[in-house]
Design an enzyme around this catalytic site. Structure first.
Site, PDB file in Angstrom:
ATOM      1  N   CYS A 106     -58.557 -59.789 -45.402  1.00 32.37           N
ATOM      2  CA  CYS A 106     -59.183 -60.987 -44.845  1.00 32.37           C
ATOM      3  C   CYS A 106     -58.331 -62.201 -45.216  1.00 32.37           C
ATOM      4  O   CYS A 106     -57.873 -62.287 -46.360  1.00 32.37           O
ATOM      5  CB  CYS A 106     -60.589 -61.135 -45.418  1.00 32.37           C
ATOM      6  SG  CYS A 106     -61.495 -62.546 -44.780  1.00 32.37           S
ATOM      7  N   HIS A 148     -66.909 -57.064 -39.201  1.00 36.91           N
ATOM      8  CA  HIS A 148     -66.278 -57.909 -40.230  1.00 36.91           C
ATOM      9  C   HIS A 148     -66.405 -59.389 -39.849  1.00 36.91           C
ATOM     10  O   HIS A 148     -66.798 -60.224 -40.680  1.00 36.91           O
ATOM     11  CB  HIS A 148     -64.802 -57.498 -40.389  1.00 36.91           C
ATOM     12  CG  HIS A 148     -64.013 -58.340 -41.352  1.00 36.91           C
ATOM     13  ND1 HIS A 148     -63.394 -57.826 -42.468  1.00 36.91           N
ATOM     14  CD2 HIS A 148     -63.714 -59.673 -41.350  1.00 36.91           C
ATOM     15  CE1 HIS A 148     -62.772 -58.801 -43.121  1.00 36.91           C
ATOM     16  NE2 HIS A 148     -62.945 -59.932 -42.461  1.00 36.91           N
ATOM     17  N   GLU A 149     -66.083 -59.690 -38.587  1.00 37.50           N
ATOM     18  CA  GLU A 149     -66.109 -61.098 -38.164  1.00 37.50           C
ATOM     19  C   GLU A 149     -67.535 -61.630 -38.078  1.00 37.50           C
ATOM     20  O   GLU A 149     -67.801 -62.772 -38.467  1.00 37.50           O
ATOM     21  CB  GLU A 149     -65.388 -61.271 -36.821  1.00 37.50           C
ATOM     22  CG  GLU A 149     -63.915 -60.897 -36.842  1.00 37.50           C
ATOM     23  CD  GLU A 149     -63.128 -61.536 -37.978  1.00 37.50           C
ATOM     24  OE1 GLU A 149     -63.425 -62.692 -38.339  1.00 37.50           O
ATOM     25  OE2 GLU A 149     -62.225 -60.877 -38.523  1.00 37.50           O
ATOM     26  N   HIS A 152     -68.847 -62.858 -41.309  1.00 34.15           N
ATOM     27  CA  HIS A 152     -68.419 -64.207 -41.704  1.00 34.15           C
ATOM     28  C   HIS A 152     -69.426 -65.262 -41.215  1.00 34.15           C
ATOM     29  O   HIS A 152     -69.616 -66.286 -41.868  1.00 34.15           O
ATOM     30  CB  HIS A 152     -67.036 -64.533 -41.127  1.00 34.15           C
ATOM     31  CG  HIS A 152     -65.890 -63.991 -41.920  1.00 34.15           C
ATOM     32  ND1 HIS A 152     -65.708 -64.273 -43.260  1.00 34.15           N
ATOM     33  CD2 HIS A 152     -64.848 -63.200 -41.574  1.00 34.15           C
ATOM     34  CE1 HIS A 152     -64.609 -63.670 -43.692  1.00 34.15           C
ATOM     35  NE2 HIS A 152     -64.070 -63.005 -42.690  1.00 34.15           N
TER      36      HIS A 152
END
Ligand code: NI
Length: 181
Positions: A106, A148-149, A152
């Protein structure tokens, strides 16, 4: 929007910054010209950073629910290639409870990587700058990048998803000693 506006190159913030642990806000109108300007800044920043699998607005200290992602030809594991794509107000549903482990890095945690369990098969949706909704199924790496995104946007980085912290380390050492190629 002015034709002569020069996009701003933004700074990537790192783990520990409060924006990375906060929930980002929904974008009420994806067609708002202000959103387009933010997106232009993020794109210009990606050009400077270089090839990415994904980058979420909160990583640039923009607390809004949007991110860029892509599945490059050299990263695909099922033949699906996704060009650099903007996802506004994204969401997903899990289509199989099955998870797989794979190594992730990341930009907000430079130099390190870890092995993270992610759902193998999801169906995701997002809006475009034109306000249209796109829905598709994703497997493997494609599904992983999206998860994953999206994390965030909910103030979660991959380390909080890890279940075995012995599978975490510096990129050079992990590649030399831990990943069997
Ligand atoms: Ni990330």
């Amino acid at each position: 929007m002015s034709q002569t506006r020069t996009p701003n190159i933004l700074q990537v913030i790192r783990k520990g910054h409060p924006t990375l642990s906060s929930r980002a806000k929904e974008i009420e109108d994806p067609t708002d010209p202000e959103i387009r300007e933010i997106v232009e800044d993020i794109l210009a920043t990606i050009e400077v950073i270089g090839p990415i699998a994904g980058l979420a607005a909160p990583q640039l200290n923009i607390p809004l629910r949007l991110f860029f992602f892509q599945v490059a030809p050299h990263r695909t594991d099922d033949g699906t290639v996704i060009p650099l794509t903007l996802a506004i107000n994204p969401s997903y549903e899990v289509l199989s409870e099955e998870k797989t482990l794979a190594w992730e890095g990341c930009f907000s945690l430079p130099h390190v990587m870890g092995e993270v369990p992610r759902y193998k098969h999801i169906r995701y949706s997002y809006q475009t700058l034109e306000g249209e909704t796109v829905t598709r199924e994703a497997h493997g790496f494609h599904a992983r990048v999206f998860q994953h995104e999206l994390d965030h946007l909910d103030g979660i980085t991959y380390v909080e998803r890890m279940t075995d912290m012995s599978r975490f380390g510096y990129i050079e050492e992990v590649k030399e000693y831990m990943i069997r190629l």
